[in-house]
Motif scaffolding. Sequence first.
Motif, mmCIF file in Angstrom:
data_model
loop_
_atom_site.group_PDB
_atom_site.id
_atom_site.type_symbol
_atom_site.label_atom_id
_atom_site.label_comp_id
_atom_site.label_asym_id
_atom_site.label_seq_id
_atom_site.Cartn_x
_atom_site.Cartn_y
_atom_site.Cartn_z
ATOM 1 N N UNK A 6 0.850 -1.193 0.000
ATOM 2 C CA UNK A 6 0.000 0.000 0.000
ATOM 3 C C UNK A 6 0.879 1.235 0.000
ATOM 4 N N UNK A 7 0.691 2.096 -0.989
ATOM 5 C CA UNK A 7 1.410 3.356 -1.075
ATOM 6 C C UNK A 7 0.415 4.474 -0.796
ATOM 7 N N UNK A 8 0.622 5.194 0.298
ATOM 8 C CA UNK A 8 -0.346 6.195 0.749
ATOM 9 C C UNK A 8 0.291 7.572 0.828
ATOM 10 N N UNK A 9 -0.491 8.567 0.471
ATOM 11 C CA UNK A 9 -0.061 9.959 0.537
ATOM 12 C C UNK A 9 -1.122 10.737 1.301
ATOM 13 N N UNK A 37 -2.729 3.632 -3.079
ATOM 14 C CA UNK A 37 -2.670 2.656 -4.167
ATOM 15 C C UNK A 37 -2.254 1.322 -3.576
ATOM 16 N N UNK A 38 -3.022 0.271 -3.847
ATOM 17 C CA UNK A 38 -2.729 -1.068 -3.328
ATOM 18 C C UNK A 38 -2.367 -2.014 -4.462
ATOM 19 N N UNK A 39 -1.331 -2.812 -4.206
ATOM 20 C CA UNK A 39 -0.842 -3.766 -5.196
ATOM 21 C C UNK A 39 -0.645 -5.111 -4.515
ATOM 22 N N UNK A 40 -1.292 -6.146 -5.039
ATOM 23 C CA UNK A 40 -1.086 -7.495 -4.517
ATOM 24 C C UNK A 40 0.027 -8.171 -5.303
ATOM 25 N N UNK A 41 0.912 -8.866 -4.597
ATOM 26 C CA UNK A 41 2.032 -9.528 -5.271
ATOM 27 C C UNK A 41 1.687 -10.920 -5.782
#
Length: 201
Positions: free
Chosen positions: A102-105, A151-155
């Motif tokens: 999760x990339x948060x701003x 923005x969420x990214x599952x691996x």
Amino acid sequence: MTRSLATGVIACAIIAAPLQAPRAQEPIAPAPIDVRQAYATLLGLDLEGEEPVTDGETDIYRSSPDSAQAPRLVTRLEVSGNACLVRTTSALQSPGGWAVLSLTRVDLRKVEYAVAYASVDDLIAGRNPLPPADPGARQMVLEGRGLSCTTRISLDGASNGAASACEDRLDVSMIDGKQTARVRAALDLMAQMCGMEAVGR
């Protein structure tokens, strides 16, 4: 290499890397430690006063779950350029599963309204609102258009790319006296720096 090990390696590599490299002609000084600590408090990273691993520019917080089967959370906090803007990169992984990044701003300049509640139940029900400065407040809500974007990214490779969304609120808990004192100090500091007049009303 096992799936869990590979996931851990990828997650650590991404967390260790800056979210956005500054241009060579525009050097950016790291935020002071008190600003980073204030963000850690407001974002709930230091719920029990945990000390982060730091390199003097960024701070990394790790969860300490009681159960071996509980998910692990590692969060990298970065404040640079503008002290009112914080970026975090988090990796959440359950044992034997793939991690979710999760990339948060969060931009505190967007705070337009603040309200407090005396309990979680009042917060959920939206009843008995209190002024933000009320000494009986145990939950705080900061509101502003596009205040927090993630923005969420599952691996695992099964999801269709990244999922992004913005929230117009940030919930801040003040469970006990120590946490309340930390939150109040953090709000006072950031209100002065970012013009959050709403939190003092």
